[in-house]
Design a protein around this motif. Structure first.
Motif, PDB file in Angstrom:
ATOM      1  N   VAL A  13       0.835  -1.211   0.000  1.00 47.66           N
ATOM      2  CA  VAL A  13       0.000   0.000   0.000  1.00 47.66           C
ATOM      3  C   VAL A  13       0.863   1.252   0.000  1.00 47.66           C
ATOM      4  O   VAL A  13       0.591   2.221  -0.721  1.00 47.66           O
ATOM      5  CB  VAL A  13      -0.952  -0.009   1.222  1.00 47.66           C
ATOM      6  N   THR A  14       1.916   1.259   0.798  1.00 45.54           N
ATOM      7  CA  THR A  14       2.724   2.469   0.962  1.00 45.54           C
ATOM      8  C   THR A  14       3.805   2.617  -0.100  1.00 45.54           C
ATOM      9  O   THR A  14       4.368   3.701  -0.261  1.00 45.54           O
ATOM     10  CB  THR A  14       3.406   2.467   2.341  1.00 45.54           C
ATOM     11  N   GLY A  15       4.106   1.548  -0.849  1.00 39.35           N
ATOM     12  CA  GLY A  15       5.172   1.584  -1.839  1.00 39.35           C
ATOM     13  C   GLY A  15       5.033   2.688  -2.868  1.00 39.35           C
ATOM     14  O   GLY A  15       5.992   3.434  -3.130  1.00 39.35           O
ATOM     15  N   PHE A  20       3.792   5.492  -2.678  1.00 44.64           N
ATOM     16  CA  PHE A  20       3.977   6.823  -2.080  1.00 44.64           C
ATOM     17  C   PHE A  20       5.397   7.002  -1.507  1.00 44.64           C
ATOM     18  O   PHE A  20       5.710   8.068  -0.996  1.00 44.64           O
ATOM     19  CB  PHE A  20       2.960   7.032  -0.943  1.00 44.64           C
ATOM     20  N   PHE A  21       6.234   5.945  -1.610  1.00 47.33           N
ATOM     21  CA  PHE A  21       7.604   5.950  -1.073  1.00 47.33           C
ATOM     22  C   PHE A  21       7.630   6.295   0.417  1.00 47.33           C
ATOM     23  O   PHE A  21       8.554   6.923   0.910  1.00 47.33           O
ATOM     24  CB  PHE A  21       8.485   6.923  -1.853  1.00 47.33           C
ATOM     25  N   LEU A  22       6.577   5.858   1.120  1.00 49.31           N
ATOM     26  CA  LEU A  22       6.565   6.024   2.564  1.00 49.31           C
ATOM     27  C   LEU A  22       7.492   4.984   3.194  1.00 49.31           C
ATOM     28  O   LEU A  22       7.303   3.784   2.983  1.00 49.31           O
ATOM     29  CB  LEU A  22       5.154   5.824   3.119  1.00 49.31           C
ATOM     30  N   PRO A  23       8.493   5.392   3.947  1.00 48.40           N
ATOM     31  CA  PRO A  23       9.396   4.415   4.558  1.00 48.40           C
ATOM     32  C   PRO A  23       8.645   3.506   5.521  1.00 48.40           C
ATOM     33  O   PRO A  23       7.889   3.973   6.371  1.00 48.40           O
ATOM     34  CB  PRO A  23      10.410   5.281   5.300  1.00 48.40           C
ATOM     35  N   VAL A  24       8.858   2.198   5.354  1.00 47.63           N
ATOM     36  CA  VAL A  24       8.267   1.188   6.232  1.00 47.63           C
ATOM     37  C   VAL A  24       9.408   0.381   6.829  1.00 47.63           C
ATOM     38  O   VAL A  24      10.175  -0.253   6.110  1.00 47.63           O
ATOM     39  CB  VAL A  24       7.301   0.276   5.459  1.00 47.63           C
ATOM     40  N   ILE A  25       9.540   0.419   8.150  1.00 45.58           N
ATOM     41  CA  ILE A  25      10.602  -0.322   8.838  1.00 45.58           C
ATOM     42  C   ILE A  25       9.957  -1.308   9.787  1.00 45.58           C
ATOM     43  O   ILE A  25       9.140  -0.932  10.625  1.00 45.58           O
ATOM     44  CB  ILE A  25      11.534   0.626   9.626  1.00 45.58           C
ATOM     45  N   SER A  26      10.330  -2.597   9.636  1.00 43.27           N
ATOM     46  CA  SER A  26       9.768  -3.642  10.497  1.00 43.27           C
ATOM     47  C   SER A  26      10.842  -4.198  11.416  1.00 43.27           C
ATOM     48  O   SER A  26      12.013  -4.276  11.056  1.00 43.27           O
ATOM     49  CB  SER A  26       9.182  -4.777   9.655  1.00 43.27           C
ATOM     50  N   HIS A  27      10.401  -4.601  12.597  1.00 40.93           N
ATOM     51  CA  HIS A  27      11.312  -5.189  13.574  1.00 40.93           C
ATOM     52  C   HIS A  27      11.231  -6.705  13.610  1.00 40.93           C
ATOM     53  O   HIS A  27      12.052  -7.361  14.240  1.00 40.93           O
ATOM     54  CB  HIS A  27      10.974  -4.664  14.971  1.00 40.93           C
ATOM     55  N   THR A  34      11.666  -4.034  -6.306  1.00 39.01           N
ATOM     56  CA  THR A  34      10.730  -3.693  -7.385  1.00 39.01           C
ATOM     57  C   THR A  34       9.285  -3.733  -6.890  1.00 39.01           C
ATOM     58  O   THR A  34       8.426  -2.999  -7.389  1.00 39.01           O
ATOM     59  CB  THR A  34      10.897  -4.664  -8.565  1.00 39.01           C
ATOM     60  N   LYS A  35       9.003  -4.583  -5.913  1.00 37.65           N
ATOM     61  CA  LYS A  35       7.651  -4.686  -5.351  1.00 37.65           C
ATOM     62  C   LYS A  35       7.485  -3.834  -4.102  1.00 37.65           C
ATOM     63  O   LYS A  35       6.396  -3.284  -3.876  1.00 37.65           O
ATOM     64  CB  LYS A  35       7.335  -6.151  -5.008  1.00 37.65           C
ATOM     65  N   GLN A  63      11.052  21.453   4.686  1.00 37.11           N
ATOM     66  CA  GLN A  63       9.848  20.773   4.209  1.00 37.11           C
ATOM     67  C   GLN A  63      10.161  19.283   4.060  1.00 37.11           C
ATOM     68  O   GLN A  63      10.942  18.886   3.195  1.00 37.11           O
ATOM     69  CB  GLN A  63       9.406  21.353   2.857  1.00 37.11           C
ATOM     70  N   LEU A  64       9.577  18.472   4.902  1.00 33.52           N
ATOM     71  CA  LEU A  64       9.867  17.037   4.884  1.00 33.52           C
ATOM     72  C   LEU A  64       9.114  16.334   3.765  1.00 33.52           C
ATOM     73  O   LEU A  64       7.964  16.676   3.455  1.00 33.52           O
ATOM     74  CB  LEU A  64       9.507  16.418   6.227  1.00 33.52           C
ATOM     75  N   ASP A  65       9.804  15.361   3.203  1.00 29.03           N
ATOM     76  CA  ASP A  65       9.224  14.598   2.097  1.00 29.03           C
ATOM     77  C   ASP A  65       9.476  13.108   2.361  1.00 29.03           C
ATOM     78  O   ASP A  65      10.585  12.729   2.749  1.00 29.03           O
ATOM     79  CB  ASP A  65       9.866  15.017   0.769  1.00 29.03           C
ATOM     80  N   PRO A  66       8.481  12.213   2.180  1.00 27.31           N
ATOM     81  CA  PRO A  66       8.682  10.786   2.473  1.00 27.31           C
ATOM     82  C   PRO A  66       9.861  10.177   1.721  1.00 27.31           C
ATOM     83  O   PRO A  66      10.626   9.398   2.281  1.00 27.31           O
ATOM     84  CB  PRO A  66       7.354  10.145   2.051  1.00 27.31           C
ATOM     85  N   PHE A  67       9.996  10.548   0.440  1.00 29.01           N
ATOM     86  CA  PHE A  67      11.095   9.994  -0.339  1.00 29.01           C
ATOM     87  C   PHE A  67      12.444  10.432   0.212  1.00 29.01           C
ATOM     88  O   PHE A  67      13.409   9.671   0.242  1.00 29.01           O
ATOM     89  CB  PHE A  67      10.958  10.412  -1.805  1.00 29.01           C
ATOM     90  N   MET A  68      12.512  11.691   0.662  1.00 30.40           N
ATOM     91  CA  MET A  68      13.743  12.204   1.250  1.00 30.40           C
ATOM     92  C   MET A  68      14.076  11.438   2.539  1.00 30.40           C
ATOM     93  O   MET A  68      15.223  11.048   2.762  1.00 30.40           O
ATOM     94  CB  MET A  68      13.586  13.697   1.565  1.00 30.40           C
ATOM     95  N   ILE A  69      13.070  11.193   3.352  1.00 31.21           N
ATOM     96  CA  ILE A  69      13.291  10.442   4.590  1.00 31.21           C
ATOM     97  C   ILE A  69      13.739   9.025   4.264  1.00 31.21           C
ATOM     98  O   ILE A  69      14.649   8.474   4.903  1.00 31.21           O
ATOM     99  CB  ILE A  69      12.006  10.420   5.442  1.00 31.21           C
TER     100      ILE A  69
END
Length: 845
Positions: free
Chosen positions: A151-153, A155-162, A173-174, A419-425
């Motif tokens: 879902v977040t891919g 939008f390039f929202l960083p997703v970090i899992s533990h 790619t996915k 100005q924060l941007d998801p891709f930048m983060i």
């Protein structure tokens, strides 16, 4: 600036009960808001209205202490960062934590709301505008994380899992925006395969959870296992909600199997279901190989009261320590200050009591005071065995904080106007490389994965019935391939509390001297051991093929080594060689004796009769015939191979030429007595010498031609006798050899014919009779020689040839000269010219 929301996404569930999943269960304001989604409740059930029989929203059930601990670890990291003057100075972090009850659909709804900026902020907070999500950290399970990352891919929202370990999540790619602080199952699956191979288990069973975690992990394990020569007797899957009939089929498969090792890719709840079935069917004694999901889990060990898993071995996240985290988790203040409802449920569950205002009249549980002592509680909440996972949560929070620190150009203060941007983060998180206060190095590779390192854990039961998780080794992918797996084998305890490594193979190892032959229709680990054929060996265990020895070597009795073949030839040390040598020398000496007799009585009629010169030449040639047999004895060499056949051919031709001359003399002598015959002048002694010389010279020419074109040579015959090398003389040119023998045979036939014609001529001592008989013996010997020579192996063929030479030589000597010697020595009265000419001597009155 507007508040920034960083969503820490552990997928959880409490608000489902109230039908408001988009409101956080725990929250605290700050300049930057960190969000979390936990499974505070691990199970749910579908409810139906008792009157309308309509389904109602899912209802959460038992409280999950594990995810409560994860939430506490997140809150600890946030408070630590807020107190730090080095990291994000002047920036306060807040949090929003959600409870989704491990429901994917609910989690996706919250994720979409977060991505769209539609999460409502509680009214008590000063900010009432919609919050725009810049990063998400989560989730716990691989299946939920896959949906979340999908879902977040875009939008390039960083997703970090533990804790999401599925290797599929490394596919950029996915899932371009996914990262994690726990190693990928790609490395764990390969490590498990190498661990299984290390202990020699080539015949194992495999059970996996029917989820992305289990299916992908087992797929990688199967692929690596095949490369390492490991076979799966069975590979089955199930989910804890599957019908009991399906799980029963799995039990029957395990019962019918012969493998003693079970490799699992199971989640903890699914393993608990399987253990219950093992207990019900009284199955035990299996060697379990586990993953990080349960191998270091104390709750699983507590549930295994019948010690089915004793001796299990598997991989775990390396033991970690975060100073101050344990005391923080054991402090109830963060929960109490954030959400009274969650604290109440937590407190009642922890101490098995009820608060007075919530207690019904029929409730028999004791009343909670709120001042119970947590240090005396013995349950999973105070268990710190999952500290490595808490550390992953801790590192995930810090990875985002370090990325923000760099983006906001923080030194003593941070630039809040950026100005924060998801891709930048996302880019800054990928490049982040820092060390925690405990000295752990944190960074991500090109797939968003950390360095893969695992502790190897062994379940070792103690006398009090408690299982101890003992670290017995390490698997580190950062080292060279041959050094990645390090084990302390002496410290291991196996199934049934044994210290002997279990054996789990389809077929026993094939010992040296045998080779593996696959059993038709079965996996490659199932085979029969076939003994190597003669002349072949295998000097290693489990050899696939037998190697043929070099021609100079032969296989030993065990077929595990090549030994040098014994070189055989007719030597003077052999009994046969000694006997033949003795016979040869005896024949030569006997002939010399005859020569001496003839020389002493050379003037007597019987010696002078029929050309004594030819007789002496014949005796000399017989000596050469006897002695030429000695050239056949001994190791063949270049000169001996050429000499033996040439000497044999020339001496025998000389011998037969003399006999031929004698028979011709007899015939010519009687023809010369006829009136008007002039034969004698054409066949005198000179002509006889020329005849013998011509016949012999012809053989010499044949031999010279043979030697100059293709002479005999020494040859090692490896085929005639399989376990020995026969040293012999190769003919070189078969035509030359048979030309020599053929010429001898031709002369022998002519001699026989002439002697046969002269046998009845009038003479009291007609030598033609004896020549005829000697030729019969000569021809018989050499005719029988041919099949005997061809069929005799090795040195026996040489012995046959020597025997033929000696037999024919003795035949000539005995048949022609012994009768004369008998008369000379024993009957001297017959050694007169009259007796020789057939005239009767008048008897004395």
């Amino acid at each position: 600036m507007h508040p920034l929301i960083l969503e820490m996404n552990w997928l959880g569930c409490n608000n489902l009960l109230r039908g408001d999943p988009e409101n956080p269960l725990l929250s605290k304001n700050g300049d930057i808001i960190l969000g979390g989604m936990f499974s505070f409740h691990t199970s749910w059930k579908e409810r139906k209205d008792s009157y309308m029989n309509k389904p109602l929203p899912l209802q959460c059930a038992s409280l999950n202490f594990r995810d409560l601990q994860f939430a506490q670890a997140m809150l600890f990291a946030i408070e630590e960062i807020n107190k730090s003057t080095d990291l994000l100075p002047g920036i306060s972090l807040g949090y929003k934590i959600y409870d989704t009850c491990d429901n994917v659909a609910r989690s996706v709804g919250v994720t979409l709301a977060l991505a769209n900026g539609n999460v409502s902020v509680p009214s008590k907070t000063p900010c009432t505008t919609s919050a725009h999500v810049q990063a998400i950290i989560g989730a716990t399970s691989s299946s939920t994380t896959i949906v979340l990352a999908t879902v977040t891919g875009p939008f390039f929202l960083p997703v970090i899992s533990h804790l999401a370990t599925c290797a599929c999540l490394s596919d950029k790619t996915k899932y371009p925006s996914f990262l994690r602080t726990i190693p990928s199952d790609y490395y764990q699956s390969r490590a498990l395969a190498h661990l299984v191979k290390h202990f020699g288990w080539t015949w194992v069973g495999a059970i996996r959870t029917n989820s992305d975690y289990g299916n992908n992990g087992m797929a990688t394990f199967t692929e690596t296992a095949q490369q390492l020569g490991i076979c799966l007797e069975y590979s089955v899957f199930f989910f804890r909600t599957d019908p009991s009939a399906k799980i029963q089929r799995i039990i029957e498969i395990i019962k019918a199997s012969t493998s003693k090792v079970i490799v699992t890719f199971l989640s903890r709840p699914d393993l608990n279901v399987l253990l219950h079935e093992f207990l019900y069917h009284n199955l035990s004694g299996y060697q379990w190989v586990g993953t990080e999901s349960w191998i270091f889990d104390s709750q699983t060990a507590e549930m295994d009261i019948h010690h089915i898993l004793d001796g299990a071995i598997g991989l775990s996240i390396p033991i970690a320590h975060v100073s101050g985290l344990r005391n923080f988790i054991l402090t109830e203040k963060p929960l109490n200050s954030s959400n009274t409802q969650l604290f109440t449920e937590f407190w009642e569950t922890l101490f098995s009591c009820k608060f007075k205002e919530l207690k019904s009249s029929s409730d028999i549980q004791r009343e909670c005071t709120g001042h119970e002592d947590m240090t005396g509680v013995q349950n999973s909440f105070i268990d710190m065995s999952l500290m490595p996972i808490f550390n992953n949560v801790y590192k995930g929070v810090y990875a985002v904080a370090h990325a923000l620190h760099n983006i906001l150009s923080c030194n003593k203060t941070c630039n809040k106007n950026v100005q924060l941007d998801p891709f930048m983060i996302l880019q800054h998180i990928r490049k982040s490389h820092f060390t925690t206060k405990e000295g752990d190095e944190v960074y991500f590779n090109e797939n968003g994965d950390p360095a893969a390192k695992y502790d190897i854990i062994n379940w070792q039961p103690r006398e009090n019935g408690i299982v101890e998780f003992v670290t017995v080794g390490l698997y580190d992918t950062s080292l060279a391939v041959e050094k990645q797996l390090h084990l302390q084998s002496k410290a291991l305890i196996w199934a049934k509390n044994s210290k002997q490594v279990p054996l789990s193979v389809c077929s026993e190892k094939c010992p040296p001297g045998t080779r593996k032959v696959l059993q038709k229709g079965r996996p490659v680990c199932c085979y029969d051991c076939i003994r190597c054929a003669e002349g072949e060996i295998s000097n290693t265990t489990d050899s696939v093929t037998c190697l043929r020895c070099l021609p100079e070597f032969w296989s030993n009795e065990r077929r595990d080594a090549c030994i040098k073949k014994e070189a055989v030839f007719l030597s003077y040390e052999d009994i046969m060689g000694v006997l033949l040598t003795a016979a040869s020398l005896f024949g030569a000496c006997m002939t010399i004796g005859v020569i001496l007799i003839f020389f002493k009585y050379r003037k007597t009629p019987i010696v002078r009769a029929n050309n004594s010169e030819l007789s002496f030449l014949l005796l000399f040639s017989l000596i050469l015939c006897f002695l030429c047999s000695l050239t056949f004895i001994g190791q063949p060499s270049d000169w001996s191979c050429m000499l033996r056949h040439v000497a044999f051919g020339i001496t025998f031709v000389l011998c037969i030429s003399c006999l031929l001359g004698k028979t011709m003399v007899v015939l010519m002598a009687f023809r010369a007595t006829r009136p008007g015959s002039n034969v004698q002048k054409w066949f005198g002694q000179t002509q006889q010498r020329l005849c013998v010389t011509a016949f012999t010279l012809m053989q010499v020419i044949i031999c010279i031609t043979w030697l100059t074109t293709s002479p005999p040579f020494p040859f090692k015959n490896f085929k005639e006798i399989k376990d020995k090398i026969t040293l012999e003389c190769a003919l070189g040119s078969a035509v030359g050899f048979w030309a020599v023998l053929g010429y001898i045979g031709l002369l022998a036939i002519l001699c026989f014919i002439f002697a046969f014609l002269a046998r009845k001529l009038p003479d009291n001592f007609n030598e033609a009779k004896f020549i005829t008989f000697s030729m019969l013996i000569f021809c018989a010997v050499w005719i029988t020689f041919i099949p005997a020579y061809v069929s005799s192996p090795g040195k026996f063929s040489v012995a046959v040839e020597i025997f033929a030479i000696l037999a024919s030589s003795f035949g000539l000597l005995i048949c022609i000269f012994i009768p004369k010697c008998y008369i000379i020595l024993m009957k001297p009265e017959k050694n007169t010219k009259k007796r020789i000419m057939g005239k009767k001597v008048p008897q004395s009155l």
